[in-house]
Design a protein around this motif. Structure first.
Motif, mmCIF file in Angstrom:
data_model
loop_
_atom_site.group_PDB
_atom_site.id
_atom_site.type_symbol
_atom_site.label_atom_id
_atom_site.label_comp_id
_atom_site.label_asym_id
_atom_site.label_seq_id
_atom_site.Cartn_x
_atom_site.Cartn_y
_atom_site.Cartn_z
ATOM 1 N N ARG A 170 -17.083 -3.057 -2.322
ATOM 2 C CA ARG A 170 -17.824 -3.707 -3.406
ATOM 3 C C ARG A 170 -16.919 -4.654 -4.187
ATOM 4 O O ARG A 170 -17.310 -5.762 -4.553
ATOM 5 C CB ARG A 170 -18.412 -2.649 -4.341
ATOM 6 N N LEU A 171 -15.663 -4.188 -4.427
ATOM 7 C CA LEU A 171 -14.727 -5.052 -5.146
ATOM 8 C C LEU A 171 -14.404 -6.302 -4.337
ATOM 9 O O LEU A 171 -14.216 -7.404 -4.888
ATOM 10 C CB LEU A 171 -13.442 -4.282 -5.454
ATOM 11 N N ARG A 172 -14.319 -6.169 -3.007
ATOM 12 C CA ARG A 172 -14.024 -7.327 -2.170
ATOM 13 C C ARG A 172 -15.175 -8.356 -2.254
ATOM 14 O O ARG A 172 -14.934 -9.579 -2.278
ATOM 15 C CB ARG A 172 -13.806 -6.873 -0.731
ATOM 16 N N LEU A 173 -16.414 -7.839 -2.287
ATOM 17 C CA LEU A 173 -17.546 -8.753 -2.419
ATOM 18 C C LEU A 173 -17.547 -9.445 -3.780
ATOM 19 O O LEU A 173 -17.847 -10.649 -3.891
ATOM 20 C CB LEU A 173 -18.855 -7.979 -2.219
ATOM 21 N N ARG A 174 -17.217 -8.725 -4.838
ATOM 22 C CA ARG A 174 -17.206 -9.317 -6.166
ATOM 23 C C ARG A 174 -16.046 -10.291 -6.330
ATOM 24 O O ARG A 174 -16.103 -11.234 -7.121
ATOM 25 C CB ARG A 174 -17.127 -8.214 -7.218
ATOM 26 N N ALA A 175 -14.948 -10.006 -5.571
ATOM 27 C CA ALA A 175 -13.812 -10.929 -5.671
ATOM 28 C C ALA A 175 -14.161 -12.311 -5.158
ATOM 29 O O ALA A 175 -13.579 -13.318 -5.587
ATOM 30 C CB ALA A 175 -12.622 -10.358 -4.883
ATOM 31 N N GLU A 176 -15.114 -12.377 -4.226
ATOM 32 C CA GLU A 176 -15.523 -13.673 -3.706
ATOM 33 C C GLU A 176 -16.200 -14.537 -4.780
ATOM 34 O O GLU A 176 -16.300 -15.767 -4.639
ATOM 35 C CB GLU A 176 -16.487 -13.480 -2.531
ATOM 36 N N MET A 177 -16.627 -13.885 -5.850
ATOM 37 C CA MET A 177 -17.321 -14.615 -6.899
ATOM 38 C C MET A 177 -16.363 -15.185 -7.945
ATOM 39 O O MET A 177 -16.783 -15.897 -8.861
ATOM 40 C CB MET A 177 -18.342 -13.691 -7.588
ATOM 41 N N ILE A 178 -15.090 -14.871 -7.823
ATOM 42 C CA ILE A 178 -14.103 -15.395 -8.770
ATOM 43 C C ILE A 178 -13.859 -16.867 -8.450
ATOM 44 O O ILE A 178 -13.536 -17.231 -7.320
ATOM 45 C CB ILE A 178 -12.793 -14.577 -8.708
ATOM 46 N N GLU A 179 -13.970 -17.716 -9.481
ATOM 47 C CA GLU A 179 -13.839 -19.149 -9.256
ATOM 48 C C GLU A 179 -12.378 -19.588 -9.173
ATOM 49 O O GLU A 179 -12.052 -20.544 -8.472
ATOM 50 C CB GLU A 179 -14.556 -19.914 -10.383
ATOM 51 N N ASP A 180 -11.504 -18.903 -9.900
ATOM 52 C CA ASP A 180 -10.080 -19.274 -9.879
ATOM 53 C C ASP A 180 -9.495 -18.892 -8.515
ATOM 54 O O ASP A 180 -9.447 -17.708 -8.156
ATOM 55 C CB ASP A 180 -9.352 -18.557 -11.001
ATOM 56 N N ASP A 181 -9.030 -19.901 -7.727
ATOM 57 C CA ASP A 181 -8.530 -19.621 -6.382
ATOM 58 C C ASP A 181 -7.285 -18.735 -6.413
ATOM 59 O O ASP A 181 -7.143 -17.801 -5.611
ATOM 60 C CB ASP A 181 -8.206 -20.940 -5.675
ATOM 61 N N GLY A 182 -6.369 -18.992 -7.325
ATOM 62 C CA GLY A 182 -5.155 -18.189 -7.383
ATOM 63 C C GLY A 182 -5.430 -16.753 -7.741
ATOM 64 O O GLY A 182 -4.898 -15.817 -7.138
ATOM 65 N N LEU A 183 -6.284 -16.568 -8.748
ATOM 66 C CA LEU A 183 -6.637 -15.197 -9.138
ATOM 67 C C LEU A 183 -7.376 -14.497 -8.016
ATOM 68 O O LEU A 183 -7.146 -13.301 -7.752
ATOM 69 C CB LEU A 183 -7.491 -15.239 -10.407
ATOM 70 N N ARG A 184 -8.302 -15.230 -7.323
ATOM 71 C CA ARG A 184 -9.041 -14.597 -6.230
ATOM 72 C C ARG A 184 -8.100 -14.186 -5.086
ATOM 73 O O ARG A 184 -8.254 -13.119 -4.501
ATOM 74 C CB ARG A 184 -10.103 -15.570 -5.719
ATOM 75 N N LEU A 196 -13.030 6.056 -0.949
ATOM 76 C CA LEU A 196 -12.492 4.856 -1.581
ATOM 77 C C LEU A 196 -12.911 3.576 -0.868
ATOM 78 O O LEU A 196 -12.840 2.488 -1.444
ATOM 79 C CB LEU A 196 -10.964 4.929 -1.642
ATOM 80 N N GLN A 197 -13.303 3.710 0.400
ATOM 81 C CA GLN A 197 -13.656 2.497 1.135
ATOM 82 C C GLN A 197 -14.885 1.793 0.556
ATOM 83 O O GLN A 197 -14.968 0.558 0.555
ATOM 84 C CB GLN A 197 -13.904 2.847 2.608
ATOM 85 N N THR A 198 -15.829 2.591 0.037
ATOM 86 C CA THR A 198 -17.055 1.975 -0.521
ATOM 87 C C THR A 198 -16.756 1.137 -1.762
ATOM 88 O O THR A 198 -17.151 -0.046 -1.840
ATOM 89 C CB THR A 198 -18.092 3.063 -0.824
ATOM 90 N N PRO A 199 -16.073 1.663 -2.801
ATOM 91 C CA PRO A 199 -15.773 0.791 -3.961
ATOM 92 C C PRO A 199 -14.860 -0.367 -3.607
ATOM 93 O O PRO A 199 -14.964 -1.442 -4.218
ATOM 94 C CB PRO A 199 -15.115 1.749 -4.955
ATOM 95 N N LEU A 244 -6.558 -5.843 -2.876
ATOM 96 C CA LEU A 244 -7.581 -5.079 -2.154
ATOM 97 C C LEU A 244 -7.150 -4.820 -0.713
ATOM 98 O O LEU A 244 -7.427 -3.738 -0.157
ATOM 99 C CB LEU A 244 -8.915 -5.834 -2.178
ATOM 100 N N ASP A 245 -6.465 -5.766 -0.091
ATOM 101 C CA ASP A 245 -5.957 -5.539 1.267
ATOM 102 C C ASP A 245 -4.941 -4.399 1.282
ATOM 103 O O ASP A 245 -4.937 -3.562 2.202
ATOM 104 C CB ASP A 245 -5.308 -6.827 1.798
ATOM 105 N N LEU A 249 -3.801 1.267 2.576
ATOM 106 C CA LEU A 249 -3.432 2.607 2.141
ATOM 107 C C LEU A 249 -4.522 3.613 2.494
ATOM 108 O O LEU A 249 -4.242 4.728 2.958
ATOM 109 C CB LEU A 249 -3.180 2.600 0.632
ATOM 110 N N VAL A 250 -5.777 3.227 2.305
ATOM 111 C CA VAL A 250 -6.882 4.119 2.654
ATOM 112 C C VAL A 250 -6.905 4.380 4.154
ATOM 113 O O VAL A 250 -7.095 5.516 4.605
ATOM 114 C CB VAL A 250 -8.213 3.511 2.172
#
Length: 444
Positions: free
Chosen positions: A252-266, A246-249, A273-274, A279-280
């Protein structure tokens, strides 16, 4: 050379009972024969006393000249009468000889004494009764066919008590041996089951030795224990594999989250993800805690707890330490630190303020970690050690955590021979009691 025991438990118990009953019957028979001999000897002594008394009465009524002619007639049956003084080699017998009471009862007015005289009447000599007639003349009565020492000097009440004690002692001893043989394998199996329940991975196999029924039960228990270990190992491997993969996906999700422009949603996305990352990580730690085989070494409990308190103070936690351990404990340093830190962190999280008390003894050291929170219901004191278990009240998901901290702490402590229990403190709050043995190892 070992005794050739029967193979089955039933045959062993039957053999013990038969041998024991035979011994009890043999002792009882011997006591019965001895009692019969004692009663017969008592009757014999009473008859001899009556004959001696009758002979002395007859001689009292005769003149000195007539007495010599009647001596042989009076002692014809079993007495040898003589009017001479005691022989020089005659030795007195002790006053507790069983013949003396019969003589004194038959002749209360005369002074009677018993002697032993060796004159060729066998290796033990012959009994000699000495008394005086009414005119002061000495009278000797020799009993050549009666041994001077009685075979059973014990009085009748003592012999009855001895017989009763022998029977009771034999039955009790026989029962103890039979029950011990029957229950000892059960005790070993109960202890093995207890170890299996507390630490399945470190519980040694049951020794296959003893009667057929015991060896079959031990073999079945060992097979069940092996299956339990395999099941736990498989579950742990699956958990570790899932947690690791689970650590690999998540990355990847953490890297893609950086691309979200909405600060609150990001921010919310990264918080989720934290939580997943925590949990992992806890899942991997739990899997490793079930397979901890590091060797034991002396650990300075005082230094370890002081270091934990210092780390807690750096994080702004209120943790106080009281008491000291007199000597180090055999443990796994890294695992012990992780277990104690989990308990301290758990106490700070739900009780704000934590107090650590160390109690020492020659066999173990106790570390009590108490918080000042709301405590737990009695029904949940053991459930919280189950993986991923979280209560719905004060210790809920909103407080954080994955529900693995206490499970990891118990696994780490049991792997090194220790344990941890929870209890509600009398003054409020929850108290975790960690037991660290002085000797032995986890698998002992």
């Amino acid at each position: 050379m070992n005794f050739p025991w029967p193979r089955s438990l039933f045959a062993r118990l039957m053999l013990i009972w038969l041998v024991g009953i035979a011994l009890v019957l043999a002792v009882s028979f011997a006591l019965f024969i001895g009692e019969r001999e004692r009663i017969g000897r008592s009757a014999l002594f009473e008859g001899i006393a009556q004959e001696v008394a009758a002979s002395a009465d007859v001689l009292d009524r005769l003149t000195p000249a007539e007495r010599e002619r009647w001596l042989d007639e009076l002692g014809r049956r079993r007495l040898r009468l003589s009017l001479r003084p005691l022989p020089e080699r005659a030795r007195p017998l002790p006053p507790d000889h069983p013949l003396l009471p019969a003589l004194r009862a038959a002749m209360p007015e005369r002074e009677v004494a018993l002697f032993i005289h060796h004159r060729g009447e066998g290796p033990h000599g012959a009994l000699l009764i000495a008394l005086r007639l009414a005119d002061g003349s000495p009278l000797q009565v020799r009993l050549p066919g009666i041994p001077p020492a009685p075979s059973f000097p014990m009085p009748a009440p003592g012999r009855l008590l001895a017989a009763l004690a022998a029977l009771i002692g034999g039955v009790l001893g026989l029962t103890w041996v039979a029950v011990r043989i029957a229950t000892r394998p059960l005790s070993r199996m109960a202890e093995a089951a207890r170890r299996l329940g507390e630490a399945p991975e470190h519980s040694p196999p049951l020794n296959i030795r003893g009667p057929t029924e015991v060896t079959q039960a031990a073999a079945a228990f060992n097979h069940m224990q092996q299956r339990v270990r395999e099941h736990i190992a498989e579950r742990t491997r699956i958990l570790a594999a899932i947690s690791h993969d689970l650590q690999t996906p998540i990355t990847r999700l953490r890297l893609r989250a950086e691309m979200i422009e909405d600060d609150g949603l990001r921010t919310r996305f990264q918080a989720d993800l934290d939580a997943m990352q925590a949990l992992v990580r806890e899942g991997l730690d739990y899997a490793r805690s079930r397979d901890n085989t590091a060797p034991l070494q002396p650990v300075d409990v005082n230094g370890l707890l002081e270091a934990l308190c210092s780390d807690a103070a750096d994080m702004g936690w209120s943790v106080a330490l009281h008491g000291r351990a007199a000597q180090p404990c055999p443990a796994q340093p890294v695992a012990l630190r992780r277990a104690l830190w989990n308990l301290v962190e758990n106490g700070v999280k739900f009780g704000k303020r934590v107090e650590i008390v160390v109690e020492d003894s020659p066999t173990f050291a106790l570390v009590r970690i108490r918080d000042h929170g709301p405590g737990l219901p009695e029904a949940e004191l053991e459930k919280v050690f189950e993986p991923f278990y979280r209560t719905e009240a004060s210790r809920s998901r909103e407080t954080g955590g994955t529900g693995l901290g206490l499970a990891i702490a118990r696994n780490l402590l049991r792997a090194q021979g220790g344990d941890v229990r929870l209890a509600n403190a009398p003054g409020g709050g929850l108290e975790a009691t960690v037991t660290l043995p002085r000797r032995g190892s986890a698998g002992a």
